[in-house]
Write an enzyme that holds these catalytic residues in place. Structure first.
Site, PDB file in Angstrom:
ATOM      1  N   LEU A  94       0.824  -1.208   0.000  1.00 44.90           N
ATOM      2  CA  LEU A  94       0.000   0.000   0.000  1.00 44.90           C
ATOM      3  C   LEU A  94       0.858   1.258   0.000  1.00 44.90           C
ATOM      4  O   LEU A  94       0.522   2.247  -0.656  1.00 44.90           O
ATOM      5  CB  LEU A  94      -0.923   0.000   1.232  1.00 44.90           C
ATOM      6  CG  LEU A  94      -1.807  -1.250   1.422  1.00 44.90           C
ATOM      7  CD1 LEU A  94      -2.722  -1.080   2.629  1.00 44.90           C
ATOM      8  CD2 LEU A  94      -2.633  -1.530   0.173  1.00 44.90           C
ATOM      9  N   ASN A 146      13.813  -2.227   3.827  1.00 44.43           N
ATOM     10  CA  ASN A 146      14.352  -2.873   2.638  1.00 44.43           C
ATOM     11  C   ASN A 146      14.791  -1.779   1.654  1.00 44.43           C
ATOM     12  O   ASN A 146      14.052  -1.393   0.747  1.00 44.43           O
ATOM     13  CB  ASN A 146      13.280  -3.774   2.015  1.00 44.43           C
ATOM     14  CG  ASN A 146      13.808  -4.586   0.854  1.00 44.43           C
ATOM     15  OD1 ASN A 146      14.886  -4.303   0.317  1.00 44.43           O
ATOM     16  ND2 ASN A 146      13.057  -5.593   0.459  1.00 44.43           N
ATOM     17  N   SER A 155      -6.101   0.803  10.278  1.00 47.06           N
ATOM     18  CA  SER A 155      -6.783  -0.337   9.666  1.00 47.06           C
ATOM     19  C   SER A 155      -8.201  -0.343  10.209  1.00 47.06           C
ATOM     20  O   SER A 155      -8.452   0.143  11.316  1.00 47.06           O
ATOM     21  CB  SER A 155      -6.096  -1.640  10.065  1.00 47.06           C
ATOM     22  OG  SER A 155      -6.907  -2.744   9.713  1.00 47.06           O
ATOM     23  N   TYR A 205      -2.599  -6.659  17.184  1.00 47.48           N
ATOM     24  CA  TYR A 205      -2.660  -5.835  15.958  1.00 47.48           C
ATOM     25  C   TYR A 205      -3.870  -4.920  16.013  1.00 47.48           C
ATOM     26  O   TYR A 205      -3.768  -3.722  15.734  1.00 47.48           O
ATOM     27  CB  TYR A 205      -2.717  -6.733  14.723  1.00 47.48           C
ATOM     28  CG  TYR A 205      -2.841  -5.979  13.412  1.00 47.48           C
ATOM     29  CD1 TYR A 205      -1.730  -5.348  12.848  1.00 47.48           C
ATOM     30  CD2 TYR A 205      -4.053  -5.895  12.725  1.00 47.48           C
ATOM     31  CE1 TYR A 205      -1.827  -4.662  11.632  1.00 47.48           C
ATOM     32  CE2 TYR A 205      -4.160  -5.207  11.516  1.00 47.48           C
ATOM     33  CZ  TYR A 205      -3.051  -4.592  10.975  1.00 47.48           C
ATOM     34  OH  TYR A 205      -3.152  -3.917   9.777  1.00 47.48           O
ATOM     35  N   LYS A 225      -3.744  -0.803  15.974  1.00 47.04           N
ATOM     36  CA  LYS A 225      -4.361   0.071  14.978  1.00 47.04           C
ATOM     37  C   LYS A 225      -5.375   1.036  15.616  1.00 47.04           C
ATOM     38  O   LYS A 225      -5.576   2.145  15.116  1.00 47.04           O
ATOM     39  CB  LYS A 225      -5.004  -0.765  13.867  1.00 47.04           C
ATOM     40  CG  LYS A 225      -3.960  -1.472  12.983  1.00 47.04           C
ATOM     41  CD  LYS A 225      -2.933  -0.499  12.400  1.00 47.04           C
ATOM     42  CE  LYS A 225      -2.080  -1.113  11.315  1.00 47.04           C
ATOM     43  NZ  LYS A 225      -1.073  -0.195  10.768  1.00 47.04           N
ATOM     44  N   THR A 282      -3.180  -6.866  -1.888  1.00 43.96           N
ATOM     45  CA  THR A 282      -1.795  -6.578  -2.280  1.00 43.96           C
ATOM     46  C   THR A 282      -1.211  -7.888  -2.798  1.00 43.96           C
ATOM     47  O   THR A 282      -1.824  -8.947  -2.666  1.00 43.96           O
ATOM     48  CB  THR A 282      -0.973  -6.094  -1.081  1.00 43.96           C
ATOM     49  OG1 THR A 282      -1.000  -7.115  -0.087  1.00 43.96           O
ATOM     50  CG2 THR A 282      -1.524  -4.814  -0.491  1.00 43.96           C
TER      51      THR A 282
END
Ligand SMILES: NC(=O)c1ccc[n+]([C@@H]2O[C@H](COP(=O)([O-])OP(=O)(O)OC[C@H]3O[C@@H](n4cnc5c(N)ncnc54)[C@H](O)[C@@H]3O)[C@@H](O)[C@H]2O)c1
Length: 284
Positions: A38, A59, A173, A188, A192, A223
């Site tokens: 996203l 990354n 989310s 999680y 959020k 995704t």
């Protein structure tokens, strides 16, 4: 239409009239977790809307590859453009305060300033609450919550020093408002919820400085990563889809419009909002 007319594609110069206030021309946006998923698509939305972009990710190699790709796509969509957006790649582990500060310094060195922030670095995993290793919970909260907080305050300090207005969008989310089924992911979901309320709290605290902070809460988005998982579990995909009033999962590109709107001057009087992009999931 003459053949030399601009192409009415997704990006580039086009002939449809639109509010000028939606443009991000002259702005510099930072997107964390921007190398993939996203975050990458929202970064693309920033570039299409005229902004310069700093992709931040753990990354860095992928961030560099995608930065080059975004510029290449821009050149294709805008043949002969005299001005090409600047897109750079930067390393950060968003959960580490020193790493965040070094990253922001690096972005400012490259771009001269920061106007916008999108925090998309985050991850989820599924464990029953009573089996969840505490170290993993701490890591999950550190990336999803601390990471958002650290980037927000570091960019806010920069904006306040410049006495410049700014706009931030935190990626929460729908899991911050509802409890997903059947997957167990209590930490999680609570992370959020924290991200959503952090946006509201900072919106109030920084309103005097002209810094707006909003949250986007996506629903189930397709995704590359979720697509791969769901291809192996068609029953789960059917189950999720059956709970979405629009009858389909979202595409990452569905976030381009909402993020551009919230970053741009078109949303000048919008702060502390939670914009749900979930095909109506949370309404039922
Ligand atoms: N995909 C969905 O359906 C969905 C739905 C709702 C919310 N979200 C949220 O959207 C955000 C992006 O999700 P996605 O599906 O694009 O995920 P993704 O895994 O495809 O991309 C996340 C990116 O964040 C980077 N990242 C992870 N930890 C990091 C760290 N500590 N420091 C720096 N970079 C880090 C990764 O390298 C990766 O490039 C997440 O916050 C996620 O919780 C996703």
């Amino acid at each position: 239409m003459p053949s030399s007319a601009p192409v009415q594609g997704r990006g580039g110069l086009h002939m449809k009239r639109t509010l000028a206030s939606f443009s991000l021309e002259g702005k510099v946006g930072v997107v964390t977790g921007g190398a993939r998923g996203l975050g990458l698509v929202m970064g693309q939305g920033i570039v299409i809307s005229g902004g310069n972009l700093a992709i931040v990710d753990m990354n860095k190699e992928e961030a560099e590859r995608q930065a080059a790709e975004l510029v290449e796509v821009f050149r294709k969509e805008n043949p002969g453009a005299s001005k090409v957006p600047k897109v750079t790649a930067h390393y950060a582990d968003v959960s580490n305060a020193d790493s965040v500060q070094e990253c922001i310094d690096d972005v400012i060195k490259e771009h001269g300033k920061i106007d916008h922030l999108v925090t998309s670095a985050g991850f989820t995993e599924n464990y029953n609450a009573i089996d969840y290793p505490i170290d993993r919970i701490r890591k999950l909260w550190a990336v999803n919550v601390d990471g958002t907080y650290l980037f927000a305050i570091t960019v806010a300090k920069h904006l306040m020093e410049r006495k410049a207005p700014g706009s931030m969008v935190f990626i929460g989310s729908m899991s911050g408002s509802i409890v997903n089924v059947p997957q167990p992911q209590a930490p999680y979901n609570s992370a959020k919820a924290a991200v959503r309320h952090l946006a509201a709290s900072l919106a109030v605290e920084w309103a005097h400085a002209g810094i707006r902070v909003n949250c986007i809460s996506p629903g189930y988005m397709l995704t590359a990563l979720t697509e791969k998982i769901l291809d192996e579990k068609p029953d789960l995909k059917r189950h999720w889809t059956s709970l979405i009033p629009q009858g389909k999962m979202g595409q990452p590109a569905d976030l381009m419009g909402p993020v551009t709107f919230l970053l741009s001057d078109a949303s000048q009087y919008v702060t502390g909002a939670d914009v749900r992009v979930d095909g109506g999931y949370t309404l039922t």
